[in-house]
Structure formats: structure tokens, C-alpha cells
Write an enzyme that holds these catalytic residues in place. Structure first.
Site, mmCIF file in Angstrom:
data_model
loop_
_atom_site.group_PDB
_atom_site.id
_atom_site.type_symbol
_atom_site.label_atom_id
_atom_site.label_comp_id
_atom_site.label_asym_id
_atom_site.label_seq_id
_atom_site.Cartn_x
_atom_site.Cartn_y
_atom_site.Cartn_z
ATOM 1 N N ASP A 70 -17.056 -6.562 8.847
ATOM 2 C CA ASP A 70 -17.767 -5.676 7.939
ATOM 3 C C ASP A 70 -17.322 -4.230 8.139
ATOM 4 O O ASP A 70 -16.675 -3.887 9.137
ATOM 5 C CB ASP A 70 -19.274 -5.793 8.148
ATOM 6 N N HIS A 83 -12.308 -8.388 4.818
ATOM 7 C CA HIS A 83 -13.767 -8.269 4.722
ATOM 8 C C HIS A 83 -14.468 -9.610 4.929
ATOM 9 O O HIS A 83 -15.677 -9.661 5.146
ATOM 10 C CB HIS A 83 -14.156 -7.682 3.364
#
Length: 460
Positions: free
Chosen positions: A435, A431
Site C-alpha cells: 500500500d 499496489h
């Protein structure tokens, strides 16, 4: 001009519904009396529905693979002569000597026997498209009321009626799809399922024996009855533990899941795996197809950040693919790396993966063959697991895991439900580098490549 309705004819007094198999004509086609409009299947027989009168096929109302009751309106015809609309028309009888439009019997489409079929069980040619509805072109919206295209086919398609019969009698749909079909185009019919049951292929003859449970202490199966033992970690096990601990501790990782319909790849592989083995002396697994789909998704610059190395001050994006392939060995999981996988053809890729896995299991890998991976592929479906949540191999930014290919109910684009060979695709991503929306699009690209891969390119 007048409108005539073509209805699903009755095939015997005990038949209350039939399934549309394939339209031979498309909306807008000029048709003549006696031409075949569509093929259909009832509980007892495959049959063709003929055009009752001369006219124009203006609208198709029932899509292929749809089961409808007897008397259901299938299509509308524009004719010059007025044709009575009697929903409860008697069973149709072909009447070639009568003038078009003379009686109500003639517009309820007559039934004709099917022409000689291709040899059942013939293997599809390399690159042959499956007999499934063609996917719409990217960005193209279907016209309102657009009818199914004539001639759209399906491979290894199982009608809803045959699916129900198989479920009732305990037959696995995978086994049903491999039966020698005697229906139109080699399709499996109810007669084929009944024959399989008579020959012992049903629930009465389970594929594996039942498991007998034991009610004794586990220690009774251990050497000298020991209740516990201490196993020092091997070097490989310690490396695995260190790497996974680092992955879980340092990387904020999330997993997205999609399901891919593997029917096209499954059918092509089944038809070609024996010839591949004969030519190259290697088995044809699903792994090269999975690798090709992953590489194809990475070719899009929008997904390049999933083929990268995370560093503290930068993301090192790679525009080449050194593909890590997770391999289950006797000592534990290893991830040998296939360098330059994006430049390999189908056969080269399949053979390189097979060789790499074999040498990993034999402990014959060189140091450079476990380094410099840019993304990893793990197929936990080989163990029968349907889905899983793989951990990233640091310092990579993504790993793709695939589950077992299992027949499961699936919603089709036309709103119907059918049993399809589905495979879970899990994309675990860093992450910090990507995204969730980007990861979702990447997972969708992998799925699209699996479902719409041009198999005509798989020359071997």
C-alpha cells in the site's frame, strides 16, 4: 548577576551583515574575557568573535549558517558586573588593559584574526563527517531553546553571500564547491570566487559552446535523402517490449518520490575516487552507494514485501537480495542481476557492479546473470534526467529509480534555505503487494540510508 549581550561586530563601514559560521562554545559554558565564542564571515574577511567579559554563556540566539545584520544580538552572557547595553556601540577595539565590564566597548565582542588554517584542498579522510549540523538522534526531541553545539562543522559548505555572488556572476555552485578555499577550514570565500572570475571561470567563459540551430529538412541529413525507413526489431528490443507491455498491462503500479541530500556521499566520493581507481583499477560510481542504501532499507522486516515476487495465490517474500542493475547498452536496456548483493562488502559490491555492467555492454553475460532478480535499481540520472517514473520488472514488486544529483534550493531543519546537491529517488511499487503508506516509509528508509550512511565503513 547581570546579563550582557554579544552583538555582531562591524567589519568596516561598507559591511552591513555577516554570517555566523561556527560556535566554539555551547550554552552553559563558563567563558573568560578574550576566549573565542564563534567564527563568522563578512563580505571581506573571516574573523573570530571573542568573549568580552568573564561569565557564563547562557543562550545562543543565532544558529550557524545564519546571516544577520551588524549589531544583531548573537548570544547572552551572565556576568557579575553590570554591562551597559548600547545597540549602536562604536566599532569594537580590543582593550586588554581595561578591567572587565568597564565600558560599553568591551561587551560588544572584539574581533581577532583567525589562527593559521589547515592546508586548503586537503581531502577528507574516509568516513569523515561533513560539516553539516548533526542530525538528531532517532526519537529524541530537542530541548526548548537548545543552542547549537559548539564545534559543529560543515564540509563543502557555501555561505549565503558566496551563493548570491556566484548566482549573480553565472558561476555553477558545483564548480564553486570545488574551488581551493582560503577561508577558515578551507571554506570558499568571496575572494576565491572573485579570483575564479578573474581567471575566466565565470559566465564570460561558458563551459560549452552555444548550439547553432539549422533550418533545413531532416531528410537532408539522411543517406540519399530518405524521408523514412523501416527498422526490424532486434531480439533484445522485442524482449524489452514484451516485458514492459506485460508490466504496464498486468501490474497496478504507483510511484512515490522523495529527495535525498547527497552532500556527504558526494564529498566522500570526490575525495576517494582517485585512490579507489589506483587500488582497484575501476572507477567509483554512485551506484554502489545507491545499492547499499536500498539493501539497508530492505533489511528492515517492515519493508521485506518490496523484495518479493508476486504470484496469483501468494507473495513470495525473499530474505536475500538478487539486485537487478539497469544498464544502458548499445542494443537497449538490459538488467543483469547481482546475486547475493546483500552479503557483499563495499569494495566487492562496487567491483561486481562495474564488472556486471561492463559485460552487459559487451554482450558477455551468462543466462543465469539475467534471471532470479528480487528488486531492480535503475539510475536514469546518468543521462542528466532529474526525475523519472520507472516501470516494474515483472514479476518483482518494486523498482527504485534515481535521478541526477543537481544543486537545488532546499529547506533546512532550522527553517533556512540553502543550495544542496539533491537527488530524486523514485519508488514504483506493485499496489497488489503493498500500500501507499508502506511504500512511503520504504522510500523514506532509502533516503535516510543515503543521507546518514556511516562512510567510515567504506574501507577500500
Amino acid at each position: 548577576m547581570h546579563i550582557a549581550r554579544v552583538r555582531m561586530p562591524r567589519m568596516g563601514t561598507s559591511v552591513h551583515e555577516s554570517t555566523v559560521v561556527e560556535w566554539k562554545k555551547a550554552a552553559g559554558d563558563r567563558v573568560t574575557r578574550g576566549e573565542v565564542l564563534l567564527t563568522a564571515e563578512s563580505d571581506k574577511v573571516d574573523f573570530e568573535v571573542e568573549c568580552p567579559v568573564d561569565g557564563t554563556l547562557t543562550e545562543i540566539l543565532v544558529a550557524p549558517d545564519t546571516t544577520v545584520p551588524v549589531g544583531e544580538v548573537l548570544a547572552l552572557l551572565e556576568t557579575e558586573a553590570e554591562v551597559p547595553d548600547e545597540a549602536e556601540a562604536p566599532p569594537p577595539q580590543p582593550a586588554p588593559s581595561k578591567a572587565p565590564g568597564a565600558t560599553a566597548e568591551e561587551w560588544v565582542a572584539p574581533v581577532a584574526p583567525l589562527p593559521p588554517r589547515p592546508q586548503a584542498g586537503t581531502a577528507p579522510q574516509a568516513g569523515a563527517a561533513p560539516r553539516t549540523a548533526a542530525a538528531p538522534q532517532a526519537g529524541a526531541a530537542p530541548e526548548a531553546g537548545a543552542a547549537p553545539q559548539a564545534g559543529a562543522g560543515r564540509a563543502a559548505w557555501i555561505s549565503p553571500r558566496v551563493q548570491r555572488l556566484a548566482a549573480e556572476r553565472g558561476l555553477d555552485l558545483g564548480a564553486v564547491s570545488r574551488l581551493k578555499g582560503t577561508g577558515a577550514g578551507g571554506r570558499v570565500t568571496a575572494r576565491d570566487v572573485e579570483r575564479c572570475l578573474r581567471e575566466g571561470g565565470g559566465a564570460e567563459a561558458p563551459e560549452a559552446p552555444l548550439i547553432a540551430l539549422r533550418f533545413t529538412p531532416l531528410a537532408g541529413d539522411s543517406p540519399e535523402g530518405e524521408r523514412e525507413r523501416r527498422e526490424p526489431h532486434s531480439r533484445l528490443r522485442r524482449r524489452i517490449a514484451e516485458n514492459l507491455t506485460r508490466s504496464a498491462r498486468e501490474i497496478p503500479q504507483v510511484t512515490n518520490f522523495v529527495e535525498a541530500d547527497m552532500e556527504r556521499i558526494r564529498a566522500w566520493r570526490e575525495a576517494n575516487k582517485e585512490e579507489f581507481l589506483r587500488r582497484h583499477g575501476a572507477r567509483l560510481s554512485y551506484t554502489p552507494f545507491l545499492a547499499l542504501a536500498l539493501i539497508d532499507a530492505l533489511r528492515d522486516p517492515a519493508h521485506a514485501r518490496f523484495n518479493a515476487i508476486y504470484e496469483e495465490d501468494a507473495l513470495l517474500v525473499r530474505r536475500y537480495v538478487n539486485l537487478g542493475i539497469a544498464v544502458d547498452t548499445e542494443g537497449g536496456l538490459m538488467v543483469p542481476v547481482l546475486h547475493g548483493a546483500d552479503a557483499l562488502g563495499f569494495v566487492e559490491l562496487a567491483l561486481a557492479i562495474e564488472d556486471l555492467a561492463a559485460r552487459a555492454r559487451a554482450g558477455a553475460l551468462g543466462p543465469d546473470e539475467v534471471r532470479e532478480g528480487t528488486i531492480t535499481l535503475t539510475n536514469f540520472g546518468a543521462s542528466g534526467v532529474v526525475s523519472g517514473n520507472p516501470l516494474i520488472n515483472p514479476p518483482q514488486t518494486a523498482i527504485v529509480g534515481t535521478g541526477a544529483i543537481v544543486p537545488r534550493p532546499a529547506a533546512l531543519p532550522d527553517g533556512s534555505v540553502a543550495v544542496r546537491p539533491l537527488m530524486s529517488v523514485a519508488v514504483t511499487f506493485d499496489h497488489r503487494a503493498n500500500d501507499g503508506m508502506a511504500a512511503g516509509r520504504f522510500a523514506g528508509a532509502v533516503r535516510a540510508a543515503l543521507e546518514r550512511m556511516d562512510l567510515s565503513q567504506m574501507r577500500y
